[in-house]
Design a protein around this motif. Structure first.
Motif, short mmCIF file in Angstrom:
data_model
loop_
_atom_site.label_atom_id
_atom_site.label_comp_id
_atom_site.label_asym_id
_atom_site.label_seq_id
_atom_site.Cartn_x
_atom_site.Cartn_y
_atom_site.Cartn_z
N CYS A 161 0.87 -1.19 0.00
CA CYS A 161 0.00 0.00 0.00
C CYS A 161 0.90 1.23 0.00
CB CYS A 161 -0.85 -0.03 1.27
SG CYS A 161 -1.87 1.43 1.54
N GLU A 162 0.32 2.38 -0.37
CA GLU A 162 1.11 3.63 -0.32
C GLU A 162 1.62 3.88 1.10
OE1 GLU A 162 -1.07 3.72 -4.01
OE2 GLU A 162 -1.66 3.28 -1.95
N CYS A 163 0.88 3.38 2.09
CA CYS A 163 1.31 3.63 3.48
C CYS A 163 2.46 2.71 3.87
CB CYS A 163 0.12 3.42 4.44
SG CYS A 163 -0.22 1.68 4.83
N GLY A 164 2.80 1.78 2.96
CA GLY A 164 3.90 0.85 3.25
C GLY A 164 3.41 -0.49 3.77
N GLY A 165 2.11 -0.55 4.09
CA GLY A 165 1.57 -1.80 4.63
C GLY A 165 1.44 -2.88 3.56
N MET A 166 1.31 -4.14 4.00
CA MET A 166 1.14 -5.26 3.06
C MET A 166 -0.33 -5.37 2.66
SD MET A 166 3.43 -8.34 4.74
CE MET A 166 2.58 -8.28 6.32
N ARG A 167 -0.57 -5.65 1.38
CA ARG A 167 -1.96 -5.86 0.94
C ARG A 167 -2.24 -7.36 0.87
NH1 ARG A 167 -4.98 -1.87 -0.94
NH2 ARG A 167 -4.03 0.16 -1.41
N ARG A 168 -3.50 -7.71 1.23
CA ARG A 168 -3.95 -9.11 1.14
C ARG A 168 -5.22 -9.14 0.30
NH1 ARG A 168 -7.62 -11.32 5.99
NH2 ARG A 168 -8.68 -12.16 4.16
N PRO A 169 -5.56 -10.32 -0.27
CA PRO A 169 -6.81 -10.39 -1.04
C PRO A 169 -8.01 -10.21 -0.09
CG PRO A 169 -5.84 -12.57 -0.83
CD PRO A 169 -4.82 -11.60 -0.30
N ALA A 170 -9.02 -9.45 -0.53
CA ALA A 170 -10.21 -9.24 0.30
C ALA A 170 -11.18 -10.40 0.08
CB ALA A 170 -10.87 -7.91 -0.07
N VAL A 171 -10.68 -11.61 0.36
CA VAL A 171 -11.52 -12.81 0.31
C VAL A 171 -11.65 -13.34 1.73
CG1 VAL A 171 -10.78 -13.42 -2.04
CG2 VAL A 171 -9.62 -14.41 -0.06
N VAL A 172 -12.72 -14.12 1.95
CA VAL A 172 -12.93 -14.70 3.29
C VAL A 172 -12.03 -15.92 3.42
CG1 VAL A 172 -14.59 -15.78 4.84
CG2 VAL A 172 -15.30 -13.87 3.39
N TRP A 173 -11.11 -15.90 4.35
CA TRP A 173 -10.23 -17.05 4.58
C TRP A 173 -10.86 -18.02 5.55
CZ3 TRP A 173 -5.23 -13.62 4.92
CH2 TRP A 173 -4.68 -13.51 3.64
N PHE A 174 -10.37 -19.26 5.55
CA PHE A 174 -10.88 -20.25 6.50
C PHE A 174 -10.69 -19.70 7.91
CE2 PHE A 174 -11.89 -23.49 3.59
CZ PHE A 174 -10.94 -23.50 2.60
N GLY A 175 -11.75 -19.78 8.69
CA GLY A 175 -11.66 -19.29 10.07
C GLY A 175 -12.06 -17.85 10.22
N GLU A 176 -12.30 -17.15 9.07
CA GLU A 176 -12.71 -15.74 9.16
C GLU A 176 -14.23 -15.61 9.01
OE1 GLU A 176 -9.02 -13.01 7.67
OE2 GLU A 176 -10.29 -13.84 6.08
N ALA A 177 -14.78 -14.57 9.59
CA ALA A 177 -16.23 -14.34 9.49
C ALA A 177 -16.55 -13.74 8.12
CB ALA A 177 -16.67 -13.38 10.58
N LEU A 178 -17.77 -14.03 7.65
CA LEU A 178 -18.22 -13.41 6.41
C LEU A 178 -18.59 -11.95 6.69
CD1 LEU A 178 -18.54 -16.48 5.78
CD2 LEU A 178 -20.51 -15.86 4.37
N PRO A 179 -18.51 -11.08 5.68
CA PRO A 179 -18.91 -9.68 5.90
C PRO A 179 -20.37 -9.60 6.36
CG PRO A 179 -18.62 -10.16 3.54
CD PRO A 179 -18.15 -11.37 4.28
N GLU A 180 -20.60 -9.09 7.55
CA GLU A 180 -21.92 -9.15 8.19
C GLU A 180 -23.03 -8.52 7.35
OE1 GLU A 180 -23.04 -10.93 10.57
OE2 GLU A 180 -25.03 -10.06 10.21
N PRO A 181 -22.83 -7.31 6.81
CA PRO A 181 -23.92 -6.70 6.03
C PRO A 181 -24.31 -7.54 4.80
CG PRO A 181 -22.21 -5.08 6.52
CD PRO A 181 -21.66 -6.42 6.89
N VAL A 182 -23.30 -8.16 4.16
CA VAL A 182 -23.57 -8.97 2.97
C VAL A 182 -24.35 -10.22 3.38
CG1 VAL A 182 -22.52 -10.26 1.07
CG2 VAL A 182 -21.49 -8.13 1.85
N LEU A 183 -23.92 -10.84 4.47
CA LEU A 183 -24.59 -12.07 4.93
C LEU A 183 -26.04 -11.76 5.34
CD1 LEU A 183 -24.52 -15.05 5.63
CD2 LEU A 183 -23.48 -14.46 7.83
N ALA A 184 -26.23 -10.63 6.02
CA ALA A 184 -27.60 -10.26 6.45
C ALA A 184 -28.49 -10.03 5.23
CB ALA A 184 -27.54 -9.01 7.33
#
Ligand code: OAD
Length: 260
Positions: A161-184
């Motif tokens: 990222c421009e801030c220097g941070g690492m970028r990751r894919p915005a996918v739901v990984w095993f063990g992660e919660a689904l995006p609440e608004p989308v699931l609702a």
């Protein structure tokens, strides 16, 4: 019940077209099978292909990213490269047409997808609910900035990222919660529809696998299209053995004949 498989299939197609004609609102759930005819391996099929080289639990988890961010983002970059070569198939195009036809007739339509390839959008589907995120959206793990990245391949791993941070894919990984608004929103679309169609999914992964039951409990007609039997098959009104890329265009051509 006829033993003639062709006649049985023809009758199933006519029933589904009738459900589509009569429903005031339609909710569709898609899985990797809908993209299979575009050349993208499915998860379970891919155990012999895309995923065979990797143990998914070694890569699609926050722990894997923390342990080796470069390996994880290189693996996702390989999936992006594969997806970039693939185009929507007739099944994707049929769903985009269906949304236009139903919304044009003042009916409700919601597309819920477990797929992360965005081929639905490329086919013309509008506002699909992406339960598991997207391979094309990347999020900074430091500042949270999230944007669609279409450059293939990334020049560095992990992408920064421009801030220097690492970028990751915005996918739901095993063990992660689904995006609440989308699931609702997906839950509401299943509860309130007149017809629920489960297309190209093994119906093994929760909470997506429960949407068909939620729809039926709400009084919806339920349909499944899959070359193989799934845990949902015995519980739907019509379960058709076949490929979505072949069957959806046929169903819509019958719908055009039967629609008032
Ligand atoms: P799967 O690989 O589990 O299932 C794909 C389904 O598509 C299988 O049931 C196949 O029989 C069927 N299929 C194959 N070709 C088809 C075709 N041409 N037409 C119709 N169906 C076809 O993929 P999903 O069910 O999407 O989650 O997997 C659900 C989730 O499991 C994925 O979203 C992923 C994975 O864990 C996350 O990554 C969070």
């Amino acid at each position: 019940m006829t033993r003639d498989p062709d006649l049985q299939l023809e009758r199933q197609i006519e029933r589904i077209a009738g459900f589509l004609r009569d429903a005031g609102s339609v909710t569709v759930l898609t899985g990797a099978g809908v993209s299979a005819e575009s050349g993208i391996p499915t998860f379970r099929d891919a155990q012999t292909g895309l995923w065979a080289k990797y143990d998914p639990m070694e890569l699609a988890t926050p722990q894997a990213f923390a342990r080796d961010p470069s390996l994880v983002t290189r693996w996702y970059d390989e999936r992006r490269r594969k997806c970039a070569e693939c185009k929507p198939n007739p099944g994707h195009l049929a769903l985009a047409w269906l949304q236009d036809a139903l919304e044009g007739a003042g009916k409700g339509f919601t597309l819920i997808t477990q797929n992360v390839d965005r081929l639905h959008q490329e086919a013309g589907s509008r506002d699909p609910l992406e339960l598991h995120g997207s391979l094309w959206v990347w999020r900074c793990t430091s500042c949270g900035d999230e944007r669609e990245e279409r450059q293939v391949p990334f020049p560095e791993h992990p992408p920064r990222c421009e801030c220097g941070g690492m970028r990751r894919p915005a996918v739901v990984w095993f063990g992660e919660a689904l995006p609440e608004p989308v699931l609702a929103a997906a839950w509401r679309a299943a509860e309130g529809c007149g017809l629920f169609m489960s297309l190209g999914t093994s119906s093994l992964v929760e909470p997506a696998a429960s949407l068909g039951r939620v729809a039926a409990a709400g009084g919806a007609r339920t349909v499944e299209i899959n070359p193989r039997e799934t845990p949902l098959s015995p519980r739907v009104d019509v379960s058709v053995r076949g490929a979505t890329g072949e069957l959806l265009p046929v169903i819509l051509s019958v719908l055009e004949q039967v629609a008032p």
